[in-house]
Design a protein around this motif. Sequence first.
Motif, PDB file in Angstrom:
ATOM      1  N   ALA A  51       0.836  -1.200   0.000  1.00 31.08           N
ATOM      2  CA  ALA A  51       0.000   0.000   0.000  1.00 31.08           C
ATOM      3  C   ALA A  51       0.873   1.253   0.000  1.00 31.08           C
ATOM      4  O   ALA A  51       2.051   1.213   0.394  1.00 31.08           O
ATOM      5  CB  ALA A  51      -0.922   0.004   1.218  1.00 31.08           C
ATOM      6  N   GLU A  52       0.288   2.370  -0.409  1.00 31.82           N
ATOM      7  CA  GLU A  52       1.037   3.613  -0.506  1.00 31.82           C
ATOM      8  C   GLU A  52       1.431   4.161   0.859  1.00 31.82           C
ATOM      9  O   GLU A  52       2.335   4.986   0.971  1.00 31.82           O
ATOM     10  CB  GLU A  52       0.223   4.649  -1.273  1.00 31.82           C
ATOM     11  CG  GLU A  52       0.060   4.307  -2.758  1.00 31.82           C
ATOM     12  CD  GLU A  52      -0.729   5.340  -3.525  1.00 31.82           C
ATOM     13  OE1 GLU A  52      -1.345   6.227  -2.873  1.00 31.82           O
ATOM     14  OE2 GLU A  52      -0.744   5.288  -4.766  1.00 31.82           O
ATOM     15  N   ASN A  53       0.776   3.706   1.925  1.00 33.11           N
ATOM     16  CA  ASN A  53       1.097   4.200   3.269  1.00 33.11           C
ATOM     17  C   ASN A  53       2.298   3.488   3.893  1.00 33.11           C
ATOM     18  O   ASN A  53       2.640   3.729   5.040  1.00 33.11           O
ATOM     19  CB  ASN A  53      -0.119   4.067   4.197  1.00 33.11           C
ATOM     20  CG  ASN A  53      -0.553   2.628   4.419  1.00 33.11           C
ATOM     21  OD1 ASN A  53       0.054   1.694   3.892  1.00 33.11           O
ATOM     22  ND2 ASN A  53      -1.612   2.454   5.190  1.00 33.11           N
ATOM     23  N   GLY A  54       2.941   2.597   3.129  1.00 34.17           N
ATOM     24  CA  GLY A  54       4.141   1.928   3.615  1.00 34.17           C
ATOM     25  C   GLY A  54       3.910   0.537   4.155  1.00 34.17           C
ATOM     26  O   GLY A  54       4.869  -0.198   4.425  1.00 34.17           O
ATOM     27  N   VAL A  55       2.655   0.147   4.337  1.00 36.03           N
ATOM     28  CA  VAL A  55       2.341  -1.204   4.801  1.00 36.03           C
ATOM     29  C   VAL A  55       2.457  -2.168   3.626  1.00 36.03           C
ATOM     30  O   VAL A  55       1.928  -1.901   2.544  1.00 36.03           O
ATOM     31  CB  VAL A  55       0.926  -1.278   5.403  1.00 36.03           C
ATOM     32  CG1 VAL A  55       0.569  -2.708   5.794  1.00 36.03           C
ATOM     33  CG2 VAL A  55       0.815  -0.361   6.615  1.00 36.03           C
ATOM     34  N   LYS A  77       9.208   5.217  10.092  1.00 39.10           N
ATOM     35  CA  LYS A  77      10.247   4.201   9.933  1.00 39.10           C
ATOM     36  C   LYS A  77       9.591   2.829   9.808  1.00 39.10           C
ATOM     37  O   LYS A  77       8.834   2.409  10.673  1.00 39.10           O
ATOM     38  CB  LYS A  77      11.204   4.215  11.120  1.00 39.10           C
ATOM     39  CG  LYS A  77      12.339   3.207  10.986  1.00 39.10           C
ATOM     40  CD  LYS A  77      13.276   3.263  12.186  1.00 39.10           C
ATOM     41  CE  LYS A  77      14.389   2.227  12.054  1.00 39.10           C
ATOM     42  NZ  LYS A  77      15.316   2.268  13.233  1.00 39.10           N
ATOM     43  N   VAL A  78       9.918   2.135   8.720  1.00 38.83           N
ATOM     44  CA  VAL A  78       9.281   0.851   8.429  1.00 38.83           C
ATOM     45  C   VAL A  78      10.111  -0.294   8.996  1.00 38.83           C
ATOM     46  O   VAL A  78      11.345  -0.297   8.889  1.00 38.83           O
ATOM     47  CB  VAL A  78       9.092   0.674   6.909  1.00 38.83           C
ATOM     48  CG1 VAL A  78       8.562  -0.718   6.584  1.00 38.83           C
ATOM     49  CG2 VAL A  78       8.145   1.742   6.371  1.00 38.83           C
ATOM     50  N   GLU A 184      -6.073   0.090   1.241  1.00 40.65           N
ATOM     51  CA  GLU A 184      -5.287   1.320   1.314  1.00 40.65           C
ATOM     52  C   GLU A 184      -4.992   1.748   2.746  1.00 40.65           C
ATOM     53  O   GLU A 184      -4.031   2.470   3.000  1.00 40.65           O
ATOM     54  CB  GLU A 184      -6.038   2.438   0.596  1.00 40.65           C
ATOM     55  CG  GLU A 184      -6.269   2.174  -0.876  1.00 40.65           C
ATOM     56  CD  GLU A 184      -7.263   3.154  -1.490  1.00 40.65           C
ATOM     57  OE1 GLU A 184      -6.827   3.983  -2.304  1.00 40.65           O
ATOM     58  OE2 GLU A 184      -8.452   3.073  -1.148  1.00 40.65           O
ATOM     59  N   ALA A 185      -5.797   1.301   3.701  1.00 44.56           N
ATOM     60  CA  ALA A 185      -5.627   1.707   5.088  1.00 44.56           C
ATOM     61  C   ALA A 185      -4.654   0.813   5.848  1.00 44.56           C
ATOM     62  O   ALA A 185      -4.321   1.084   6.999  1.00 44.56           O
ATOM     63  CB  ALA A 185      -6.982   1.723   5.802  1.00 44.56           C
ATOM     64  N   GLY A 186      -4.219  -0.290   5.226  1.00 45.33           N
ATOM     65  CA  GLY A 186      -3.299  -1.193   5.904  1.00 45.33           C
ATOM     66  C   GLY A 186      -3.971  -2.353   6.594  1.00 45.33           C
ATOM     67  O   GLY A 186      -3.397  -2.959   7.506  1.00 45.33           O
ATOM     68  N   ASN A 187      -5.198  -2.687   6.185  1.00 45.96           N
ATOM     69  CA  ASN A 187      -5.888  -3.859   6.721  1.00 45.96           C
ATOM     70  C   ASN A 187      -5.550  -5.072   5.864  1.00 45.96           C
ATOM     71  O   ASN A 187      -5.864  -5.104   4.673  1.00 45.96           O
ATOM     72  CB  ASN A 187      -7.405  -3.648   6.705  1.00 45.96           C
ATOM     73  CG  ASN A 187      -7.838  -2.516   7.607  1.00 45.96           C
ATOM     74  OD1 ASN A 187      -7.566  -2.504   8.794  1.00 45.96           O
ATOM     75  ND2 ASN A 187      -8.513  -1.527   7.016  1.00 45.96           N
TER      76      ASN A 187
END
Length: 384
Positions: A51-55, A77-78, A184-187
């Motif tokens: 996803a674009e949020n880094g997840v 930080k991932v 997109e939310a990381g679910n």
Amino acid sequence: MRNTVKGIVLTAASSLTLAVAANPALAVEATQAPAGALSDGKAVTAVTLKAENGVSATILTFGATLWKLDVPDRNGKVADVLLAYDKISDFETRPNYWGATIGRYGNRIAEGRFTLDGKTYQLPGNDNGQSLHGGGKGFDVQNWKLESVKSGKVATAVFSLVSPDGDSGYPGTLRTKVTYSLDEAGNLKIVFDATTDKPTVLNMTNHAIFNMAGEGSERDAMTNVLTIPASAYTPVTEKLIPTGELRRVEGTPFDFRKGKPVAMGLRDGTDQQIVYGRGFDHNFALDKGVTKTPELAARLEDPASGRVLEVLTTEPGIQFYSGNFLDGTYIGKQGHLYRMGDGIALEPQRFPDSPNHPNFPSTRVDPGKPYRHVMIYRVTTNPR
């Protein structure tokens, strides 16, 4: 060569074929790449949903295994929050369930034996005479078929496996499918579907081992704060088989309803259940019970980084395992030596040994009545 799937749907018939999707601007990208080969030469594929949020989540065809889960902290930080091996050969030669799809029966069945419709079935005893996680030749050590991969606002990867009648002693030909999807939310949603041609028992789950500080972090998972909305748990015998009792958590180390560090109560030798489990290795009876849609089963937070994991499920129980058998002999990602407390498992499920306890939620599956378990790993950050 790495095969990027952006705006493309991958499906499997005799081989993977390509079809262009309508919308080229996609928020969650699916890619796939070779991950190695098994001893018999069969290829293992890794699918990454990002996803674009880094997840991002990476899944292997071997064991339909959740291999990596990258999560940003409150500062962006991932870190990968899953313990696992780096090498495919280690998954094959020293399986330890990390991140794998578990079946046919997640958790333990006493003496590997159960009776269904008057007939007794004997399973392999791979855990001190008990049958654990499918009996040693379970779904975790099978190379699943990659059915489809798709990018989009929700990216998906679908894996399938046929378990023949009599497989590890279980009745019925079981046709199973596991669908991973990331939004997109990381679910990260995991859906387990199965059908059978004979009455059988089934209890599928995922066995990811988490440390929300990050795999290999100096802060082990014992500093993670855990919440489990359960007023009762199922106490066990010295062989880790449920007694059949539902025991209240109030006033015991098993009370995680208000949230506390995993380490609290872990070494309470005055509690016989902690002694039996060498820590926590118990099923919690969720207050919500069986639900049509996934509801909260556990919350795990690393306060220092702010990374938060919520586990949601349609199932009535969750096994909390505090990594008690990580003994310093497992070498995982980036050469890290895994020791007791480096990670914990939170496995949504029906109760252990349910076929032998009529008072527990049933694990029976019949022809014409498909099995489905829906669970979600929801990752967020706590900004404080």
